[in-house]
Write an enzyme that holds these catalytic residues in place. Structure first.
Site, PDB file in Angstrom:
ATOM      1  N   LYS A  11       0.863  -1.171   0.000  1.00 49.52           N
ATOM      2  CA  LYS A  11       0.000   0.000   0.000  1.00 49.52           C
ATOM      3  C   LYS A  11       0.897   1.217   0.000  1.00 49.52           C
ATOM      4  O   LYS A  11       1.700   1.399   0.912  1.00 49.52           O
ATOM      5  CB  LYS A  11      -0.926   0.016   1.209  1.00 49.52           C
ATOM      6  CG  LYS A  11      -1.867   1.205   1.171  1.00 49.52           C
ATOM      7  CD  LYS A  11      -2.995   1.083   2.135  1.00 49.52           C
ATOM      8  CE  LYS A  11      -3.964   2.245   1.935  1.00 49.52           C
ATOM      9  NZ  LYS A  11      -5.120   2.125   2.786  1.00 49.52           N
TER      10      LYS A  11
ATOM     11  N   ASP B 247     -11.953   3.227  11.142  1.00 46.26           N
ATOM     12  CA  ASP B 247     -12.563   3.316   9.811  1.00 46.26           C
ATOM     13  C   ASP B 247     -13.213   1.985   9.445  1.00 46.26           C
ATOM     14  O   ASP B 247     -13.007   1.455   8.350  1.00 46.26           O
ATOM     15  CB  ASP B 247     -11.530   3.729   8.763  1.00 46.26           C
ATOM     16  CG  ASP B 247     -12.170   4.247   7.477  1.00 46.26           C
ATOM     17  OD1 ASP B 247     -13.343   4.680   7.521  1.00 46.26           O
ATOM     18  OD2 ASP B 247     -11.496   4.232   6.431  1.00 46.26           O
TER      19      ASP B 247
END
Length: 180
Positions: free
Chosen positions: A25, A123
């Site tokens: 990522k 999240d």
């Protein structure tokens, strides 16, 4: 997330061998701020310490210094499957009740393990719950998580998250997020 095959030995990610398939990522940075880099590395080390079947395994991190910009790079296990968001979009009638309960229980188990390690995800949403082809369920995308000792809102020090899934308490700028 990029699928990558390690083609040469690397000192920056111990435990990742030549030929390993990993997920990368990449997160852009504004500059090479030493404090931001330390927060990024500290959070990744903390995430690496969590070994739970319902949390994606973090393997390491490094900073890629390009000629014009730099990026934080997180190395994780490569998962095959789809997000809960993708599955829900494909299932016109929703999930079978037993499957839905199993997914929620697995996600809660992962959240409890993260909390036990001092991490608040911050999240949780269908896009960050991954349904593996082998039947496993994993929480992913801890990039805006906060460790219990931290006073900043994210690795960048800015407020971040997905508004549609946030607790109303986040409207208070002093609320840092907790396990609830």
């Amino acid at each position: 997330v990029v699928r990558a095959i390690c083609e040469e030995p690397s000192d920056s990610v111990p435990g990742v061998a030549v030929g390993d398939v990993v997920a990368l990522k990449l997160m852009g940075t504004q500059d090479d701020d030493a404090r931001a880099r330390e927060r990024f590395e500290r959070r990744t080390r903390l995430l690496m310490s969590i070994d739970h079947p319902n949390i994606v395994k973090y393997l390491g991190c490094f900073v890629d210094m390009g000629p014009f910009s730099s990026s934080y790079v997180v190395v994780m296990e490569f998962l095959e499957g789809e997000s809960l968001k993708e599955r829900l979009a494909a299932e016109s009638g929703g999930l079978d009740a037993d499957v839905a309960v199993a997914v929620v229980n697995a996600a809660l188990s992962g959240l409890a393990a993260a909390e036990g390690a001092g991490i608040v995800h911050r999240d949780v949403k269908p896009g960050n719950i991954f349904l593996c082809h082998d039947g496993g369920v994993k929480l992913i995308d801890f990039e805006i998580s906060r460790d219990s000792a931290s006073v900043t809102m994210s690795s960048t020090g800015r407020f971040a998250g997905t508004f549609d899934y946030m607790a109303p308490e986040f409207a208070d700028e002093k609320f840092r997020g907790d396990a609830r």
